[in-house]
Scaffold this active site. Sequence first.
Site, short mmCIF file in Angstrom:
data_model
loop_
_atom_site.label_atom_id
_atom_site.label_comp_id
_atom_site.label_asym_id
_atom_site.label_seq_id
_atom_site.Cartn_x
_atom_site.Cartn_y
_atom_site.Cartn_z
N TYR A 1 0.66 -7.06 3.96
CA TYR A 1 0.99 -6.11 2.89
C TYR A 1 0.08 -4.89 2.98
CZ TYR A 1 0.97 -3.92 -1.69
OH TYR A 1 1.00 -2.99 -2.69
N SER B 1 -4.65 2.59 -9.37
CA SER B 1 -3.19 2.57 -9.34
C SER B 1 -2.64 1.92 -10.61
CB SER B 1 -2.72 1.79 -8.12
OG SER B 1 -1.38 1.35 -8.29
N GLN C 1 -3.76 6.93 -11.40
CA GLN C 1 -2.47 7.29 -10.79
C GLN C 1 -1.35 6.63 -11.59
OE1 GLN C 1 -0.75 4.68 -8.38
NE2 GLN C 1 1.06 5.86 -8.97
N TYR D 1 2.54 5.70 -12.10
CA TYR D 1 3.95 5.59 -11.68
C TYR D 1 4.77 6.05 -12.87
CZ TYR D 1 3.68 3.21 -7.20
OH TYR D 1 3.48 2.93 -5.88
N ARG E 1 9.93 -2.47 3.98
CA ARG E 1 8.80 -3.09 4.68
C ARG E 1 9.15 -4.51 5.12
NH1 ARG E 1 5.03 -0.96 -0.12
NH2 ARG E 1 5.38 1.24 0.24
N LYS F 1 0.61 13.72 -5.99
CA LYS F 1 0.31 13.03 -4.74
C LYS F 1 1.61 12.72 -4.00
CE LYS F 1 -1.94 8.74 -3.16
NZ LYS F 1 -0.89 7.78 -2.83
N HIS G 1 1.82 8.46 1.84
CA HIS G 1 1.64 7.10 1.36
C HIS G 1 1.15 6.18 2.49
CE1 HIS G 1 2.80 5.32 -2.60
NE2 HIS G 1 2.56 4.19 -1.98
N ARG H 1 4.00 4.46 4.55
CA ARG H 1 4.65 3.28 3.99
C ARG H 1 6.02 3.57 3.39
NH1 ARG H 1 0.91 -0.86 3.11
NH2 ARG H 1 1.74 -1.64 1.13
C1 LIG Z 1 -1.45 -1.72 0.33
C2 LIG Z 1 -1.23 -0.34 -0.20
C3 LIG Z 1 -0.79 -0.17 -1.50
C4 LIG Z 1 -0.65 1.13 -2.02
N1 LIG Z 1 -0.30 1.28 -3.33
C5 LIG Z 1 -0.26 2.54 -3.86
C6 LIG Z 1 -0.05 2.73 -5.26
O1 LIG Z 1 0.07 1.78 -6.02
N2 LIG Z 1 -0.01 4.00 -5.72
C7 LIG Z 1 -0.19 5.09 -4.90
O2 LIG Z 1 -0.17 6.23 -5.37
N3 LIG Z 1 -0.39 4.93 -3.58
C8 LIG Z 1 -0.46 3.69 -3.04
N4 LIG Z 1 -0.71 3.53 -1.71
C9 LIG Z 1 -0.94 4.71 -0.88
C10 LIG Z 1 -2.41 5.12 -0.90
O3 LIG Z 1 -2.78 5.67 -2.13
C11 LIG Z 1 -2.72 6.18 0.17
O4 LIG Z 1 -1.82 7.25 0.03
C12 LIG Z 1 -2.65 5.61 1.58
O5 LIG Z 1 -3.19 4.32 1.64
C13 LIG Z 1 -3.40 6.54 2.52
O6 LIG Z 1 -3.29 6.11 3.83
P1 LIG Z 1 -4.37 5.20 4.60
O7 LIG Z 1 -4.19 3.81 4.09
O8 LIG Z 1 -3.95 5.37 6.00
O9 LIG Z 1 -5.73 5.76 4.27
C14 LIG Z 1 -0.88 2.24 -1.19
C15 LIG Z 1 -1.30 2.05 0.14
C16 LIG Z 1 -1.50 0.78 0.62
C17 LIG Z 1 -1.99 0.61 2.02
#
Ligand SMILES: Cc1cc2nc3c(=O)[nH]c(=O)nc-3n(C[C@H](O)[C@H](O)[C@H](O)COP(=O)(O)O)c2cc1C
Length: 384
Positions: A31, A113, A134, A136, A171, A258, A282, A285
Amino acid sequence: MMSLKINTKYPSITDLRLRAQKKIPKFAFEYLDGGCNEDVNLHRNTSELRDVQLQPNYLKNHTGTSLKTTLFGIEYDAPFGIAPVGLQGLMWPNSPEILAKAAFNHNIPFILSTVTTTSIERTSELTEGKAWFQLYHPTEDRLRDDIIKRAEAAHCPVLVILCDVPTFGFRPRDIRNGLAMPPKMSAKNILQILGKPHWALETLKHGQPNFETLKPYMPKGLDLRQLGKFMDQTFSGRLNEEKIKPIRDMWKGKLVLKGVASEHDTEEAIRLGLDGIIVSNHGGRQLDAGQSTIKPLKTIAQKYGDKIEVMMDSGLRSGPDVARALASGAKFTFLGRSFMYGVSALGKKGGDHTISLLKTELQQVMVQINCEKTADFPNFLINP
Ligand SMILES: Cc1cc2nc3c(=O)[nH]c(=O)nc-3n(C[C@H](O)[C@H](O)[C@H](O)COP(=O)(O)O)c2cc1C
């Protein structure tokens, strides 16, 4: 010469990632680690960022370096912060608390988050009201207003809204793993947990992770399908002017968008009165066919950097990566996975270690190229 005051076993994010993989169950690691679809955008983020090169100035006078960076009128001790990550307690118990506290101790921003496993109020307590939040976007105005009021009461200085999740990312690993909160006890998942006794023991000790901020609003014990339905009904992913305006009117602190990946969305953010944007995909993702963040960052920073604070995340895994992003025009950077690898690998010590490691690496780059202030990084960019 600077000495490396860090845990000598894990002197890179890669080391932490490998350790994390060994320590936590496969469904939790996948995950955290995965992108979406075929992971193309995930890898592109880091590889294209690493095409950025810096020019050293060895023979110029050097009077010392400082990582201190002022953003929204607040002086932080480094030009990077902890990005919002959902379900953190699934990777390691108490990980959002560990990271919030480490961020507070190092005076860097921690973004909580909406869908992680600690609450706005607890995070505010741990950080003396310094954490960002942050949001949603809730479907119901009442829920939106309630959460925003809680963030305000918790003295949160910056509210981050998200534009890059109009729909859930696709995913395959999470689908295969039947990922749920709390983790679904399929035979496969139980076997994975049994193989990670330290994780299992710690998780047992701390109890089942929950969506603490959302707890007052949600039914208990949802599986992946029910959770998806609850999230779908409770949050409306796609942002637009109609949804942003009331938030801007209500929120007196700084407001950041963001997930920006285009000039168009940057112009909209400026028009709607936002204070900052995080150029982000993100962490690869959401849109596997998308660009790496370094690509739009350069143009956006150049064209709009004097109108709105331009920050960046996605793909950063080292101090040199932070330097590359700053040199390309980002005023500030965030990292998501790197910090979660750190905590998954080292538990309580993971936050402090990861921040110290990134600071040490970044400072080494600054001394090496003769960059004295973080704002000077663009002077060292070798133009492509
Ligand atoms: C496991 C996971 C969960 C995430 N959940 C959120 C979230 O709840 N809210 C959000 O704004 N971004 C979320 N993100 C995105 C991160 O805030 C961020 O944009 C991203 O991890 C940056 O890339 P990096 O992991 O390569 O540093 C998530 C990323 C990951 C890896």
